[in-house]
Design an enzyme around this catalytic site. Sequence first.
Site, mmCIF file in Angstrom:
data_model
loop_
_atom_site.group_PDB
_atom_site.id
_atom_site.type_symbol
_atom_site.label_atom_id
_atom_site.label_comp_id
_atom_site.label_asym_id
_atom_site.label_seq_id
_atom_site.Cartn_x
_atom_site.Cartn_y
_atom_site.Cartn_z
ATOM 1 N N LEU A 157 0.805 -1.215 0.000
ATOM 2 C CA LEU A 157 0.000 0.000 0.000
ATOM 3 C C LEU A 157 0.842 1.271 0.000
ATOM 4 O O LEU A 157 0.333 2.370 0.226
ATOM 5 C CB LEU A 157 -0.987 -0.032 1.169
ATOM 6 N N CYS A 158 2.150 1.149 -0.245
ATOM 7 C CA CYS A 158 3.020 2.326 -0.371
ATOM 8 C C CYS A 158 2.828 2.989 -1.729
ATOM 9 O O CYS A 158 2.634 2.308 -2.735
ATOM 10 C CB CYS A 158 4.488 1.916 -0.256
ATOM 11 N N HIS A 159 2.911 4.303 -1.738
ATOM 12 C CA HIS A 159 2.840 5.050 -2.992
ATOM 13 C C HIS A 159 4.197 5.063 -3.684
ATOM 14 O O HIS A 159 5.220 5.118 -3.020
ATOM 15 C CB HIS A 159 2.440 6.508 -2.702
ATOM 16 N N ASP A 202 23.358 -12.325 4.647
ATOM 17 C CA ASP A 202 23.657 -13.245 3.542
ATOM 18 C C ASP A 202 25.159 -13.477 3.409
ATOM 19 O O ASP A 202 25.603 -14.612 3.213
ATOM 20 C CB ASP A 202 23.092 -12.659 2.243
#
Lengths: 157, 157, 157, 157, 157, 157
Positions: free
Chosen positions: C76-78, C127
């Site tokens: 839901l990020c713009h 990693d």
Amino acid sequence: MADKPTHLDESGAASMVDVGAKASTQRRAVAGGRITMSADALEAIRSGNAPKGDVLSTARIAGIMAAKRTADLIPLCHPIALSNVGVEFDWEATGIAVRATAATTGPTGVEMEALTAASVALLTLYDMAKALDRAMILGDIRLLEKSGGRSGDWRAE
Amino acid sequence: MADKPTHLDESGAASMVDVGAKASTQRRAVAGGRITMSADALEAIRSGNAPKGDVLSTARIAGIMAAKRTADLIPLCHPIALSNVGVEFDWEATGIAVRATAATTGPTGVEMEALTAASVALLTLYDMAKALDRAMILGDIRLLEKSGGRSGDWRAE
Amino acid sequence: MADKPTHLDESGAASMVDVGAKASTQRRAVAGGRITMSADALEAIRSGNAPKGDVLSTARIAGIMAAKRTADLIPLCHPIALSNVGVEFDWEATGIAVRATAATTGPTGVEMEALTAASVALLTLYDMAKALDRAMILGDIRLLEKSGGRSGDWRAE
Amino acid sequence: MADKPTHLDESGAASMVDVGAKASTQRRAVAGGRITMSADALEAIRSGNAPKGDVLSTARIAGIMAAKRTADLIPLCHPIALSNVGVEFDWEATGIAVRATAATTGPTGVEMEALTAASVALLTLYDMAKALDRAMILGDIRLLEKSGGRSGDWRAE
Amino acid sequence: MADKPTHLDESGAASMVDVGAKASTQRRAVAGGRITMSADALEAIRSGNAPKGDVLSTARIAGIMAAKRTADLIPLCHPIALSNVGVEFDWEATGIAVRATAATTGPTGVEMEALTAASVALLTLYDMAKALDRAMILGDIRLLEKSGGRSGDWRAE
Amino acid sequence: MADKPTHLDESGAASMVDVGAKASTQRRAVAGGRITMSADALEAIRSGNAPKGDVLSTARIAGIMAAKRTADLIPLCHPIALSNVGVEFDWEATGIAVRATAATTGPTGVEMEALTAASVALLTLYDMAKALDRAMILGDIRLLEKSGGRSGDWRAE
């Protein structure tokens, strides 16, 4: 009684289907669809495509590239090593039909890859013609046939 | 005589439409579509969705995320700073209808973003129900209304 | 009584917050986090980084690139036109701290971009060191400060 | 004497670990993490999630999709054909715990995929609750267990 | 004395250039390049392209789509709202020349977008002809001209 | 008579080469290229890289990440499970040479992955030095050697 969708676990939560134990077989799927448009828009697309215009090429490339990104778009699809993707078009009286083929050797089917290729090819046609006709409709997007895998071959009636 | 598609230059080559000189205005587009399926598959989706299943949520999120990737999928679409995207569903007698809304303040319209959201939401529903019914059909994918921009408001009949 | 999360509409469905009416201002956010590891793993990272090893560079680039993909990752990020992203590291007694800064001029804040940069930078360190220590822990990932926007400046205590 | 990180070559330059000679085995990894927040924010998330809100679904889908993009985010990770990804949540007294599982049949482990799923699921929860509480903290992100591969099974203490 | 590269901070760490204070102006860049190949491969490409083959269309679309993903590929590039991208080809005696144009209205230049479009268009030509000639060479990839921004117009000699 | 490019079907339409029937073998490809620049720019890059600057690290990571996205960039490339990617640089009198290696075990070669890594590494160097010298040229991008597959080993003269 209705079965449960395969992408929900026992609590109803979305999850990928575990394909770790499925056999790797040759799989192939064909999907179709069409875009319906006004005669004027269709004629413009046709003439824009000839003799060396890029309309169908652009939609074809968009469909092929979208097939490779299916697992990135459809949340519960598995990443698939596609061995082949192809997208063909047919001029119809009221629009353009698309037929997309996807193939792989692996544990899961490629229906979604074929359907995604067909859908994005049609969306790309819409994009290129939308200044001519805003009322175009994408429809009849469906699986036409599939082969390979445990469930065997299937063909739309 | 038919017009030329706007995404072809004078030689017929594909190119983005240059929007450098277009004014930045508030723009909004709504697209619709539906997936048609067997009564059994529909019932399974419905029950899978209740009381806390993830079927519609998953399709909604897929549609919203796809809207943000429209320019990555449709070759000649401009990158757009979307200010809003929403995806709603309606249960119908023979399937599920989707309605996707996209909005931005900028020089280009958001029809393709709304149509991409609707298409990918429907593809996601197909994916989750495909083990129940392979013959589902995606259709009626089209622009319902748009506002903003030089061409003004438009609404499907 | 508890407020409703801002990313749910009145029916409880997920949706982007409509930022179409929000003013475009200069915004900046800083996020922090750390990875805790064994003394041996930390020493290996340190020596691997000197004199010209790529450990911190790799994590920094990963964080910067992830910030630019925040809207692709967080549903839901713009989409945001980032004007700046930076990622810094500090050697600590039991691990490495990260501090990520993001900035934009626009209608929405950049907290998620800074937090995503910090998280992915730490995952990248994990990693590269995971063959040395599988029990490393990522933690303290949080917003340190933000400025700009209607809600004004904020700083973690 | 400290070992060298495995992702640096003899000159200290970053490089992928060559897995061309490693056997393809069934591999599975589970990662955990949690977000800590104020009682008010937690209550809002809880009520926003019930009866049919999308909060946990959204975070789950974000985590699953991020797992599939791990090699795109973490510079030295190998592309992996994931056979399964799942994300679960537990309500805790001061926040929400996440547990992400990834599986594949291949030459490399899936720790990073599980950790990436957990991290992005937590970031998505942060995003949806950030208007309620800016001081939330993501932590305890770590590998819980792994199986398969030459190094055998491992479980966090 | 040599200047410092602009993408390193005072400690030598990579970082994006902060463009938050730069004015938004109309910017345009043109980049060129060429692929050199054997006469046989060139003739095959030419005949494959006529009368309606997809060789140049495919390379053009690849270049245009790559321009839109520049910030995703080049670590320290800013995301840019491209207003236009175009890719043209010229048949030459020993290969094919490409000319890519990018434009935006914003605070940063679009040289990298034009160069990325040209490079990926050439890589796509290589891909389609590589079964005919493995010794093809991509070269002369460079900025031809740029306009807009504080540094003003520039044109290659 | 010239052969047909392998990526066109009998009608001239672009399509992926079907690799479903090709054997899976160990494959490796090495590509090279160079960027030519002014003495001042070269000296700045060199000093920016020492003692701990990030110039070459950034270009190396960009090249490695781009190799993993080759199928996303080049329309008719197959998705490939890369087992190894490496990028090395050599300082030359008038610029910097790059050498990129890619490897996989699979049905298709990795020439495009090596060439994409080399190209994007060079583009990244251009980006970091472009404020010092706009007239830099990328060239000599070509396949140096390949092994594995039906066509056997090949080495550039």
